[in-house]
Design an enzyme around this catalytic site. Structure first.
Site, PDB file in Angstrom:
ATOM      1  CB  VAL A 169      40.779 -52.589  28.393  1.00 40.58           C
ATOM      2  CG1 VAL A 169      41.279 -53.442  29.552  1.00 40.58           C
ATOM      3  CG2 VAL A 169      41.944 -51.845  27.722  1.00 40.58           C
ATOM      4  CG  HIS A 207      37.222 -49.496  31.599  1.00 38.86           C
ATOM      5  ND1 HIS A 207      37.351 -50.720  30.979  1.00 38.86           N
ATOM      6  CD2 HIS A 207      37.261 -48.567  30.616  1.00 38.86           C
ATOM      7  CE1 HIS A 207      37.475 -50.533  29.672  1.00 38.86           C
ATOM      8  NE2 HIS A 207      37.419 -49.233  29.423  1.00 38.86           N
TER       9      HIS A 207
HETATM   10  P1  AMP Z   1      37.654 -48.768  26.358  1.00 40.81           P
HETATM   11  O1  AMP Z   1      37.764 -48.418  24.906  1.00 40.81           O
HETATM   12  O2  AMP Z   1      36.403 -48.268  26.987  1.00 40.81           O
HETATM   13  O3  AMP Z   1      37.910 -50.242  26.603  1.00 40.81           O
HETATM   14  O4  AMP Z   1      38.810 -47.946  27.072  1.00 40.81           O
HETATM   15  C1  AMP Z   1      40.068 -48.465  27.360  1.00 40.81           C
HETATM   16  C2  AMP Z   1      40.916 -47.311  27.803  1.00 40.81           C
HETATM   17  O5  AMP Z   1      42.061 -47.814  28.476  1.00 40.81           O
HETATM   18  C3  AMP Z   1      41.433 -46.438  26.656  1.00 40.81           C
HETATM   19  O6  AMP Z   1      40.959 -45.098  26.831  1.00 40.81           O
HETATM   20  C4  AMP Z   1      42.956 -46.543  26.791  1.00 40.81           C
HETATM   21  O7  AMP Z   1      43.609 -45.328  26.485  1.00 40.81           O
HETATM   22  C5  AMP Z   1      43.130 -46.951  28.236  1.00 40.81           C
HETATM   23  N1  AMP Z   1      44.342 -47.671  28.551  1.00 40.81           N
HETATM   24  C6  AMP Z   1      44.860 -48.734  27.905  1.00 40.81           C
HETATM   25  N2  AMP Z   1      45.988 -49.145  28.515  1.00 40.81           N
HETATM   26  C7  AMP Z   1      46.174 -48.326  29.572  1.00 40.81           C
HETATM   27  C8  AMP Z   1      47.166 -48.227  30.600  1.00 40.81           C
HETATM   28  N3  AMP Z   1      48.198 -49.070  30.652  1.00 40.81           N
HETATM   29  N4  AMP Z   1      47.034 -47.259  31.536  1.00 40.81           N
HETATM   30  C9  AMP Z   1      46.001 -46.399  31.489  1.00 40.81           C
HETATM   31  N5  AMP Z   1      45.025 -46.430  30.549  1.00 40.81           N
HETATM   32  C10 AMP Z   1      45.119 -47.383  29.599  1.00 40.81           C
END
Ligand code: AMP
Length: 116
Positions: A95, A99
């Protein structure tokens, strides 16, 4: 381009939100990798760690303080936890809205599994 996190921050789609103020929003990861797996997200859209600037120094420090507070609330502070920021493809970023992952509640093992 906005991501799903912008909609979560705006309350337009549901999340398990655990903290929000004028700078950051924190909510539980939808696919938790540990008993505690919380994402701490700046309300302002910064796509990746490559996009942070000196103007973001206070915001980034605040994310760290919120992470520490949430770790205490989750009662994982004494045993310990891991904070992770993934960047771009090799970092495994999914994403593209910066974060901080707060992970804990069990021994997390080695930081990385070595692959050649
Ligand atoms: P990253 O790989 O560091 O970009 O982490 C993205 C994180 O966002 C992953 O651990 C996903 O499981 C989490 N994620 C994606 N969509 C959602 C959502 N709608 N609500 C909560 N977490 C999410």
């Amino acid at each position: 381009m906005s991501t799903i996190f912008a909609k979560i921050i705006a309350g337009e789609i549901p999340s398990d939100m655990v903290f929000q103020d004028d700078q950051v929003t924190a909510f539980r990861d939808i696919s938790p990798q540990a008993p505690t797996h919380i994402l701490i997200v700046p309300n302002r859209e910064i796509p990746t760690a490559n996009d942070v600037s000196a103007a973001d120094e206070q915001l980034l420090g605040h994310m760290f303080v919120v992470a520490r507070q949430l770790a205490a609330e989750e009662e994982i502070d004494a045993n310990g936890y891991r904070l992770i920021i993934n960047c771009n493809e090799h970092g495994g970023q999914e994403v593209y809205h910066l974060h901080l992952h707060l992970l804990g509640g069990r021994p997390l093992g080695p930081m990385l599994t070595r692959r050649t």
